[in-house]
Design an enzyme around this catalytic site. Structure first.
Site, mmCIF file in Angstrom:
data_model
loop_
_atom_site.group_PDB
_atom_site.id
_atom_site.type_symbol
_atom_site.label_atom_id
_atom_site.label_comp_id
_atom_site.label_asym_id
_atom_site.label_seq_id
_atom_site.Cartn_x
_atom_site.Cartn_y
_atom_site.Cartn_z
ATOM 1 N N HIS A 151 6.151 8.277 -5.301
ATOM 2 C CA HIS A 151 6.643 6.954 -5.672
ATOM 3 C C HIS A 151 6.157 5.952 -4.636
ATOM 4 O O HIS A 151 6.329 6.160 -3.442
ATOM 5 C CB HIS A 151 8.167 6.952 -5.718
ATOM 6 C CG HIS A 151 8.711 7.766 -6.837
ATOM 7 N ND1 HIS A 151 8.705 7.338 -8.137
ATOM 8 C CD2 HIS A 151 9.250 9.005 -6.855
ATOM 9 C CE1 HIS A 151 9.241 8.272 -8.912
ATOM 10 N NE2 HIS A 151 9.578 9.302 -8.155
ATOM 11 N N CYS A 203 2.899 4.194 -8.585
ATOM 12 C CA CYS A 203 2.978 2.826 -9.063
ATOM 13 C C CYS A 203 2.219 1.921 -8.099
ATOM 14 O O CYS A 203 2.248 2.139 -6.896
ATOM 15 C CB CYS A 203 4.436 2.376 -9.144
ATOM 16 S SG CYS A 203 5.351 3.316 -10.363
#
Lengths: 397, 540
Positions: free
Chosen positions: A154, A196
């Site tokens: 992440h 991301c």
């Protein structure tokens, strides 16, 4: 003037590297998240692990960082397995194979659980370890090594989170690469990241010979590909899935000749659902040269081999070795004579004058100690002290 | 002292204010004493901050950075610190010529050789060997001249085990000194030509390239040297050598490797032990299967044999299943693999011919098609050709040059080359460390790094002077120590900082910590300054 000279030196250096080929391949595969709902990140990394191993990078040259063990997670309804597809045909954790075809077997994790930290990752890249660090956990590369670095987890704008506790920034990473380049620890480096806002991780890089690619542009999420209803969570990310789709379909063996450009062109928005990016400008020759690199230069362990030209030299070699043998015999005889002179009572231990000799010698102290213990004086002292202790115990009681 | 003062301040402030709050809007003037007390209190707080807080903060957040000899490091990394030169000492020895004549020959030879390449790396020092030769330098070569009665053209033979050139020539009056000198010059140039080329190649892309200008390197020679350096392992003080027997079926399940190694490999490694240490391991693995990623052997009907494709050779080693992981301990592993094909795939040949190949910086692979009687066990004599090939692969993997045709000379040449490359590597590491410490300002530099750097520089200087004196063993050893120290300095484990903190992080850390304390302090200081100024204006 000075900068100009250094520029020349730099260009000369570049040229020197450009003409040289690589002789070894290394892969650093990192997942940075733990817990069951991040199953897909571990599946991502294990898929890449399988691919590079399939294409010939030995386990000793793959550094695998896994912060969690999904196969043994109590929530896993298929214990002992990790899948990257809902068909569940391929067990990434322990590939036993199907029918006739032999599987690839288990995985070798180099850094697990709490060992997956930013510090360890930076240390791994820069090779700054205490001397006790085992060599299997080190990245022992040199200026002839191509390195594939794959990271997933992440992340956000210019950072990637490690285990919910800390994060690595793109500047840290860039500095680490700079240190590697200064110490000539890589020849060419392919950096891949699936998180991301992944493309924000590589603009900070400033060292040459790096090709960087990421799954999504700034302010974009990277999406998972699909979930397996029985496993209960998403099993793989889209961008990694796209990569695998390509690699499995096009790279069937170590003889296949597929270029990086073809792989990068495969990352269309339709497939990835985000804008995958590639950075070429650090690579000498720019986009053209980078796209023309073989995928196997990074994903496989393929170097040029040199077939020896028969036994043209054997005759002379034999002669030389014969002479060497005689030479060694003479030297040994001399040594024996010297040893005999120095200590006539002790038989010369150098039987074959070889490397084994050293080992024999190192084995000796243990025997000596045992021998030393046999002396009657020591035994008497030992018995005496035991008796004294016994007496003291009786008296005090 | 502070308490009673504070008490008085509160008393004086509080009581009149509460009584006269309604009547008068302005507080009664403070007594100058209480004003000064307040000022002293505020000053005291600030003094604590300035004398205790600030130094403490600086002390705890600053990073220790040892002073590095930046100038010297730069000098080494830019190649100004050492002018590399390789004096080659050659001694002439003879039983037949008078010493005067020998000395004349030596002098002439030396002049001719050094005239040809005055600018070059290698300078020759030829001396006639007499009883009282000085032992301060190593002799690179001894030319032993034998006079023969029959007059014929001079001929030379290089001995393989000692650095000796055996030279036979006819009677001096028939051949003439000049011819003999010319012959000797030519021989010596031939012997050292390749070494000169490879050292030139080493220096050419380094900051020390100024030294190598004199020698012109052809493209052909460059290619050959490139190939050799690509193949060879990086220098290490210890190498592990693993000999593995992989059989596709259950046999042969044994080999007389101990004896074969003793006969063919160990004498060679013994010669090389002045350069590195070697540790040997052996293993036997049965039922070794090919990696699924190669096509595998193809049956060739014409020759009734199985052919291994060229494209499969690089993937031949089944890295996933064959236990070829590196040995424990420092130093790289040289893998020597002997593969015995299964009964269904014999004879197994290479598409290109030959039965062995070298994988650069990894090891050597050989295929042996066993005969009937070799099925169970490979004897020493069966292993002889295998071991010879291994020996050949081994020396090329260790970077031993291909010429001159004397092993002793080749190893001496390797030592000079390794000394050079170690000096280059240590200098470049110094440069890298220097640039890095300047670029990454937040990285700590412990004192051990400075010690190692000093050590590196002193050993480099020694290596350089040894080299220029022609003491190559010493130069090599010093260069090796210098390189090890430089590596130690660069890879100092504590030099890993969490380097980068964005400014937002700093704000986020300091504001909650210092904000509640700093606001009243700053506000009161400002207020007091203001009133101080007003008071001053009023009085003046």
């Amino acid at each position: 003037m000075a900068p100009l000279t250094s520029l020349f030196a730099f260009v000369a250096l570049l040229f020197a590297f450009a003409i040289a080929t690589h002789t070894s391949n290394w892969a650093v595969l990192v997942s940075t998240s733990r817990f069951w709902f991040n199953y897909r990140h571990l599946a991502n990394v294990l898929s890449l692990y399988r691919t590079v191993k399939r294409l010939g990078i030995p386990d000793s040259q793959i550094i695998l960082m896994l912060p969690d063990d999904m196969a043994c997670n109590p929530r896993n309804s298929f214990p002992g397995t990790v899948f990257n597809d809902k068909s569940r045909l391929l067990d990434l954790y322990d590939d036993k194979g199907q029918g006739e075809q032999k599987g690839m077997g288990g995985i070798e994790v180099d850094y697990r659980g709490n060992e997956v930290t930013v510090e360890n990752f930076i240390r791994l890249l820069t090779d700054r370890w205490p001397s006790s660090q085992p060599s299997s956990k080190r990245l022992m590369t040199d200026d002839r090594s191509n390195i594939l670095i794959y990271m997933t987890g992440h992340g956000g704008n210019e950072f990637l989170k490690f285990q919910d506790a800390e994060e690595i920034s793109s500047f840290d990473l860039a500095d680490a690469f700079e240190q590697m380049w200064e110490k000539k620890r890589y020849h060419e480096l392919l950096f891949m990241i699936d998180t991301c806002q992944a493309n924000t991780m590589y603009p900070a890089f400033y060292t040459p010979n790096i090709i960087a690619t990421g799954s999504s542009a700034k302010d974009q999420s990277s999406y998972s590909h699909h979930a397996d209803q029985d496993v209960g969570v998403a099993v793989i990310d889209r961008w990694t899935y796209t990569n695998l789709e390509f690699l499995e379909a096009r790279l069937n063996g170590t003889a296949s000749d597929v270029r990086l450009g073809e792989l990068f062109d495969y990352y269309t928005f339709d497939r990835v659902h985000s804008e995958a990016g590639v950075r070429y400008d650090l690579f000498p020759g720019g986009a053209e040269a980078a796209r023309d690199r073989r995928i196997l230069d990074f994903f496989g362990n393929v170097q040029g081999v040199e077939v020896d030209d028969g036994d043209a030299e054997d005759g002379s070699w034999r002669e030389d070795l014969e002479k060497l043998k005689r030479f060694v015999e003479i030297a040994e005889a001399e040594e024996k004579r010297m040893a005999a002179k120095e200590s006539p009572s002790e038989p010369a231990s150098a039987q074959d004058g070889s490397i084994a000799e050293g080992r024999q010698k190192s084995g000796r102290p243990a025997r000596d100690m045992a021998k030393g213990g046999e002396s009657w004086l020591k035994q008497a002292v030992g018995v005496g002290s035991l008796l004294a202790l016994g007496a003291a115990w009786v008296v005090i009681k | 002292m502070a308490e009673p003062l504070q008490g008085t301040v509160i008393d004086k402030d509080a009581t009149p204010a509460s009584e006269k709050a309604d009547a008068v809007s302005v507080a009664p003037p403070e007594s100058p004493g209480s004003v000064w007390t307040r000022r002293i209190i505020i000053l005291a707080f600030w003094a604590v901050v300035a004398t205790l807080g600030l130094p403490h903060w600086i002390w705890t957040t600053s990073i220790y950075r040892a002073e590095l000899p930046a100038e010297q490091m730069t000098r080494w990394s830019e190649g100004h610190a050492c002018d590399l030169k390789y004096p080659i000492h050659v001694a002439l020895e003879t039983g037949s010529l008078p010493l005067d004549q020998l000395k004349a020959i030596a002098e002439k030879t030396e002049n001719t050789l050094n005239l040809d390449n005055g600018q070059s790396l290698f300078s020759f020092q030829i001396s006639a060997l007499d009883d009282h030769h000085n032992a301060t330098h190593e002799r690179a070569l001894t030319a032993s001249m034998q006079q023969q009665s029959t007059s014929k053209a001079p001929s030379a033979n290089l001995l393989s085990m000692t650095p000796t050139l055996e030279l036979t020539h006819g009677p001096m009056d028939s051949i003439g000194t000049d011819n003999l000198v010319a012959f000797l010059v030519n021989e010596l140039q031939q012997i050292f030509k390749d070494e000169q080329a490879s050292i030139t190649y080493l220096l050419r892309h380094s900051p020390f390239h100024a030294a190598s200008k004199g020698f012109n390197l052809g493209t052909e020679a460059t290619k050959a040297i490139e190939k050799r350096t690509t193949r060879a392992f990086k220098y290490s003080s210890t190498y592990h050598v693993t000999f593995s027997l992989f059989a596709a079926s259950a046999s042969p399940s044994a080999w007389d490797i101990e004896e074969a190694l003793r006969q063919y490999i160990k004498p060679l490694l013994r010669q090389l032990s002045t350069v590195s240490d070697f540790q040997i391991d052996t293993q036997v693995q049965l039922f070794a299967s090919f990696s699924p990623s190669i096509a595998g052997p193809q049956y060739d009907e014409a020759t009734n044999s199985y052919k291994l494709l060229q494209s499969d050779l690089s993937g031949f080693i089944n890295a996933a299943e064959w236990p070829l992981s590196p040995s424990i301990g420092s130093g790289p592993t040289l893998n020597m693999v002997l593969y015995i094909p299964g009964p269904g795939q014999t004879p197994l040949l290479l598409e290109t011919g030959g039965n062995s190949w070298t994988i650069p910086q990894w090891g050597g692979v050989q295929i042996l098609n066993p005969s009937e009687k070799q099925a169970g066990r490979l004897t020493t004599s069966d292993l002889e050709p295998v071991m010879l090939t291994f020996a050949d692969q081994l020396i090329s993997l260790l970077g031993v040059p291909n010429s001159p045709p004397s092993l002793a000379m080749r190893i001496a040449s390797l030592k000079r080359e390794r000394a050079t490359s170690l000096i280059l590597s240590a200098s470049s590491t110094l440069g890298a460390l220097n640039r890095l410490t300047r670029k990454l300002e937040s990285i700590a530099i412990p004192p051990s790094v400075a010690t190692s750097v000093d050590e590196t520089i002193s050993h480099l200087e020694q290596a350089c002077s040894n080299l220029r004196e022609g003491r190559y063993q010493l130069a090599f050893e010093n260069a090796r120590t210098a390189e090890a120290e430089a590596e130690k300095a660069f890879f100092e484990p504590s030099m890993v900082g969490q380097v980068y903190f964005p400014d937002e992080h700093k704000v986020a850390v300091y504001v909650p910590l210092l904000g509640p304390m700093a606001v009243p302090m700053i506000m009161s200081a400002l207020k007091e300054l203001k009133s101080f100024r007003q008071a001053k204006v009023k009085t003046s």
